[in-house]
Design an enzyme around this catalytic site. Structure first.
Site, PDB file in Angstrom:
ATOM      1  CE  LYS A   1      -3.921  -2.197   2.384  1.00  0.00           C
ATOM      2  NZ  LYS A   1      -4.818  -2.102   3.582  1.00  0.00           N
TER       3      LYS A   1
ATOM      4  CE1 TYR B   1      -9.608  -2.568   0.863  1.00  0.00           C
ATOM      5  CE2 TYR B   1      -8.902  -0.595  -0.298  1.00  0.00           C
ATOM      6  CZ  TYR B   1      -8.611  -1.681   0.521  1.00  0.00           C
ATOM      7  OH  TYR B   1      -7.333  -1.872   0.988  1.00  0.00           O
TER       8      TYR B   1
ATOM      9  CG  HIS C   1      -5.344  -6.122  -0.250  1.00  0.00           C
ATOM     10  ND1 HIS C   1      -6.534  -6.132   0.438  1.00  0.00           N
ATOM     11  CD2 HIS C   1      -5.502  -6.951  -1.315  1.00  0.00           C
ATOM     12  CE1 HIS C   1      -7.387  -6.934  -0.195  1.00  0.00           C
ATOM     13  NE2 HIS C   1      -6.790  -7.434  -1.265  1.00  0.00           N
TER      14      HIS C   1
ATOM     15  CD  GLU D   1      -9.243  -8.663  -3.400  1.00  0.00           C
ATOM     16  OE1 GLU D   1      -8.069  -9.055  -3.214  1.00  0.00           O
ATOM     17  OE2 GLU D   1     -10.053  -8.475  -2.467  1.00  0.00           O
TER      18      GLU D   1
END
Ligand code: DAT
Ligand code: MG
Length: 138
Positions: A11, A51, A121, A132
């Site tokens: 991230k 998300y 993540h 994803e």
């Protein structure tokens, strides 16, 4: 041997703090395979997809703002039980209480900006991983 794939993100806090190499070293030391890797500056549309499960929660908007604050490194990672295994390497969500020895436990803490700055993540299921990976490696 059954092999699966997962999406890992370093991230914006991990990239900004220069921890990408240290995090990759742990992943490689565990024996997982880097299949694809790139630096990404995600737009809001991509993050809303990523998300979606958290839409409407109190931390949702701060989370998206944080994820747009700088580049992330997106990794397509492969290995036997890699989904479960990477989440074990990452540690629990809150970096203050994540176990020592984990990425979040060793490198992260609460900087006063809630638990969102937790460095990495990792997809949480085979369904999440496929979804994803399709978003980040379209
Ligand atoms: P994880 O990243 O461990 O899978 P998650 O999917 O529940 O955790 O949440 C996604 C991200 O949202 C998480 O990495 C940090 C942020 N987040 C989760 N719960 C939060 C909370 N209670 N307050 C602030 N941020 C939170
Ligand atoms: Mg999650």
């Amino acid at each position: 041997m059954a092999t699966e794939e997962t999406l890992v993100l370093v991230k914006p806090d991990g990239v900004a703090r220069g921890l990408t190499g240290a995090i990759l070293a742990r992943i490689e030391s565990k024996g997982y395979s880097l299949v694809d890797l790139k630096l990404v500056e995600p737009d809001r549309d991509l993050l809303e997809q990523h998300y979606a499960e958290h839409a409407g929660k109190p931390f949702y908007e701060p989370l998206l703002d944080f994820m747009m604050s700088g580049p992330s490194v997106a990794i397509r990672l492969a290995g036997n039980r890699v989904i479960e295994g990477f989440r074990s390497l990452a540690g629990t969500t809150d970096p203050t209480t994540a176990a020592p020895g984990t990425i979040r436990g060793d490198f992260g803490r609460d900087w006063g900006l809630a638990v969102q700055q937790n460095l990495v993540h990792g997809s949480d299921s085979t369904e999440s991983a496929q979804r994803e990976l399709g978003i980040w490696f379209a």
